[in-house]
Design an enzyme around this catalytic site. Structure first.
Site, short mmCIF file in Angstrom:
data_model
loop_
_atom_site.label_atom_id
_atom_site.label_comp_id
_atom_site.label_asym_id
_atom_site.label_seq_id
_atom_site.Cartn_x
_atom_site.Cartn_y
_atom_site.Cartn_z
CD GLU A 14 -2.53 -1.89 0.44
OE1 GLU A 14 -1.65 -2.76 0.28
OE2 GLU A 14 -3.64 -1.97 -0.04
CE1 TYR A 59 0.24 3.87 5.34
CE2 TYR A 59 -0.58 1.74 4.65
CZ TYR A 59 -0.82 3.03 5.10
OH TYR A 59 -2.10 3.45 5.32
NE ARG A 87 -5.14 9.26 -7.06
CZ ARG A 87 -5.86 9.72 -6.04
NH1 ARG A 87 -6.71 10.69 -6.21
NH2 ARG A 87 -5.76 9.19 -4.85
CD GLN A 104 -21.86 6.98 1.42
OE1 GLN A 104 -22.67 7.45 2.19
NE2 GLN A 104 -22.19 6.60 0.22
CB CYS A 148 -20.45 -0.54 8.86
SG CYS A 148 -21.15 -1.32 7.40
CB ALA A 204 -34.79 6.16 7.78
CD GLN A 252 -34.43 8.94 -2.80
OE1 GLN A 252 -33.69 8.91 -3.78
NE2 GLN A 252 -35.56 9.65 -2.80
CD1 TRP A 282 -10.25 9.43 -4.80
CD2 TRP A 282 -9.63 8.78 -6.85
NE1 TRP A 282 -9.83 8.13 -4.72
CE2 TRP A 282 -9.44 7.70 -5.95
CE3 TRP A 282 -9.30 8.60 -8.19
CZ2 TRP A 282 -8.95 6.46 -6.36
CZ3 TRP A 282 -8.81 7.36 -8.60
CH2 TRP A 282 -8.63 6.32 -7.69
CB ALA A 311 -27.98 5.55 2.66
FE1 SF4 Z 1 -17.50 0.48 4.74
FE2 SF4 Z 1 -19.82 -0.51 5.57
FE3 SF4 Z 1 -19.69 0.82 3.25
FE4 SF4 Z 1 -18.61 -1.63 3.53
S1 SF4 Z 1 -20.78 -1.08 3.64
S2 SF4 Z 1 -17.65 0.11 2.57
S3 SF4 Z 1 -17.85 -1.52 5.61
S4 SF4 Z 1 -19.30 1.66 5.28
#
Ligand code: SF4
Length: 679
Positions: A164, A166, A255, A339, A353, A384, A411, A579, A665
């Site tokens: 990666e 490092y 990239r 996310q 998650c 929700a 959605q 990106w 979401a």
């Molecule tokens: Fe990360 Fe959860 Fe999205 Fe998988 S579903 S990429 S663990 S936030």
């Protein structure tokens, strides 16, 4: 059903109960107050859920190697003792756990960073100091001491992070190693560092301790390693005493998307397969392996000896258990969105998650059986409402879920249509199975009224009615050229060759992706994906990309993506995936225009004034487009609220009907789950 995945792996001195490795993830708990207690709960839950071998988030071997200032490190007995709670909890749950030793080198976000050469990373504002001979010796010694301290803390082994991009990886490739002493120049010299580290760690910890080396298979940067070099390194790593080789794909500065949702499942596994037979120790493959059938096929094909899954264990701690009990349809699948995991990590927030808000919050968000079951109505089966309904029903409440539409999802039914977002089908499948399992009474095609709810005998009402698209106040907005994003995506209204998209938030980007694509989504076809991003899986090119020209398919339409704000278009998209979306649209010649004032719409097209950032005066233009798609935000739908409240019924707003600003979401599922945990 998964004989290869569930087959134990004998390492000689120890045995792993199956072929899954829970890959290393930084959670943020490593540095948080009471973090170790929470980490113990987090890892123990995954051990109970059947993970074959867990690898912790990266722990630095010294101060200079920390990914950021004050990152967790293991340099003293006191620091080692703090980890005991983790190892004990995992062992109690019959699991095995290795600690990852991670030295960030030039990726360290701190002024004390060190590297083989003083070459700054493109993703770091800090420039590293070049190490001298004594400095290198100190780094090696720190790895060795760190491994010994991990052993003392009760870990079953360590993983030495060599991929990666490092620290160790920075020594291996000439891109970042310009040294002329015995640590640079020839390949033999550049791999001296990892070999010394592995050899001396093995010497110190003895034979009966797992030593995983994570090796970069495809650097995906210029001047990366050639395939012959990768094979040579793997053989030497085996000789130096590694137990297992785990694989890495792509440096952080590369990239090319490697783990995002638009990457096909198991896309890079065939690279690991090429190393099979070159070494005799077990090989682990990784990247976008998110379901047991994907893993099983890889193992059955003989492409690797183990599969690494990291984020899938955030999404569902019981992934292996569910596979073993033939309940794979109950798995809450990682959709690769980043996310709530990587985007959080890179903004200094605790990892969690999107589909499972309990991840890394195991001690404070619990779904315990209720002693006081209630009759609860949920209006709206979007993210929700689904999250609330499934958790509340799991806890023992009697839940009725109403939706005016003919299918659940809200959605998510829009998101799943976007090329590269097909994983949302899995989330919908998960919720469908959970609704059924927990006995939620689902009433589709039912537009419920306040009177129905009042007469229904419910103790509580949850309004998860979502949003309706906002119509901006522009002269000519009712011109036949203008359609909404739902018209374009769900209703499939005709869209012309030249299109203007008003609004460049997440939905504007999704709509643009949808209308510029033709043919099958690259996320479903590895060959297509690799061609588009210029990656050579036949490993003939250095680093997997050098000299490879990306082949982007012709766009289906000519698109302007417009926003009012003068800031960069797409600035607020996900930190680790924005990106990718910007590049994908740019590659398809989408013109992303900030600083737009909308003047009017008529037969000629969309009349705008474009004012670049900092400019005093804008330029008037007419965009001669056939279709204008409006993605200008949304408004909450809460019609039922006042009526129900005046009748004295307890009402709760969640999801978009609570906050509609930007559809989210992650927030919707988190809010729905947390409310359901409390009621
Ligand atoms: Fe990360 Fe959860 Fe999205 Fe998988 S579903 S990429 S663990 S936030």
């Amino acid at each position: 059903r998964y004989p290869n995945l569930l087959e134990p792996l004998d390492l000689g001195f120890t045995r792993l109960r199956n072929r899954t490795l829970m890959g290393s993830m930084h959670t943020g708990l490593e540095e948080a107050k009471n973090g170790f207690q929470r980490l113990a709960a987090f890892y123990a839950e995954r051990a109970r859920g059947g993970a074959g071998l867990i690898v912790t988030g990266g722990i630095a071997p010294n101060v200079e190697g920390g990914v950021f200032q004050h990152a967790a490190k293991m340099t003293t007995e006191e620091e080692s003792d703090r980890h005991r709670i983790i190892t004990e909890a995992v062992h109690e749950a019959d699991g095995k756990i290795c600690m990852q030793i991670l030295h960030a080198g030039r990726y360290a976000y701190s002024p004390e960073l060190v590297a083989p050469s003083a070459i700054q990373a493109p993703i770091n504002p800090f420039k590293p100091k070049e190490l001298d001979e004594a400095g290198i010796e100190k780094q090696i010694q720190d790895y060795v001491d760190c491994a010994a301290l991990a052993q003392r803390a009760g870990y079953d082994g360590v993983e030495i992070m060599g991929s990666e991009g490092y620290f160790i990886n920075q020594f291996i490739v000439s891109h970042t190693n310009h040294r002329t002493d015995r640590w640079g120049g020839s390949y033999e010299n550049r791999i001296r560092l990892p070999l010394e580290i592995v050899r001396r760690v093995r010497e110190r910890v003895g034979e009966n301790f797992i030593l995983i080396y994570r090796l970069s298979m495809l650097d995906l940067i210029e001047d990366g390693s050639t395939w012959d070099e990768v094979v040579h390194l793997a053989k030497e790593i085996e000789k130096a005493g590694a137990t297992i080789i785990n694989t890495g794909i792509g440096w952080h500065e590369a990239r090319v998307p490697t783990i995002a949702t638009s990457v096909p499942r198991g896309a890079f596994t065939k690279v690991t397969a090429r190393l099979k037979g070159e070494v005799s120790i077990p090989l682990v493959t990784t990247n976008r392996i998110n379901m047991p059938d994907v893993a099983e096929k890889i193992l059955a094909d003989g492409d690797a000896d183990m599969v690494s899954m990291a984020r899938p264990f955030l999404a569902d701690a019981d992934l292996v258990l569910k596979a073993a009990e033939d309940r794979a349809d109950e798995i809450n699948t990682c959709i690769g969105c980043n996310q709530a995991c990587l985007d959080h990590t890179f903004s200094g927030k605790l990892t969690s998650c999107l589909v499972n808000p309990r991840a890394c919050h195991e001690t404070e968000l619990t779904y315990v059986k209720t002693a006081n079951p209630k009759a609860i109505a949920v209006v709206g089966a979007g993210p929700a409402g689904l999250a609330f309904a499934t958790v509340a029903a799991e806890r023992g409440h009697k839940v009725t879920l109403f939706d005016a539409g003919s299918e659940i999802g809200g959605q998510f039914n829009v998101a799943k249509l976007i090329p590269g977002k097909e994983e949302f089908y899995e989330t919908l499948r998960y919720f469908r199975v959970m609704l059924d399992k927990h006995g939620v009474d689902v009433r589709l095609n039912t537009r419920v009224s306040a009177d129905d709810l009042k007469a229904g005998g419910f103790d509580e009402v949850i309004l998860a009615t979502g949003v309706k698209p906002r119509t901006p106040d522009i002269e000519g907005i009712d011109h036949p050229k203008v359609i909404g994003y739902l018209d374009a995506l769900l209703e499939r209204k005709p869209v012309g060759r030249k299109v203007a998209v008003i609004g460049a938030g997440g939905i504007g980007f999704d709509v643009s992706e949808f209308i510029v694509h033709k043919g099958e989504s690259a996320a479903l076809d590895t060959g297509h994906f690799m061609r588009e991003w210029g990656v050579d899986l036949s490993v003939e090119h250095r680093g997997g990309i050098q000299g490879v020209t990306p082949e982007v398919p012709e766009p289906a339409r000519e698109v302007y993506l417009l926003q009012r704000k003068a800031s960069k278009v797409g600035k607020n998209l996900g930190k680790t995936t924005g990106w990718i979306h910007r590049t994908s649209l740019k590659n398809r010649q989408v013109q992303m225009v900030p600083g737009v004032t909308y003047r009017k719409i008529d037969d000629e097209g969309l009349h705008v004034t474009i004012t670049p950032k900092g400019a005093e005066q804008g330029e008037d233009r007419v965009l001669a487009v056939d279709t204008i798609i409006v993605c200008a935000g949304q408004e909450p739908l809460r019609e039922l609220q006042a009526d129900l409240e005046s009748a004295g019924l307890p009402v709760h707003l969640i999801g978009g009907s609570d906050v509609a600003a930007e559809l989210d979401a992650k927030r919707a599922i988190n809010q729905g789950s947390r409310l359901a945990a409390e009621l």
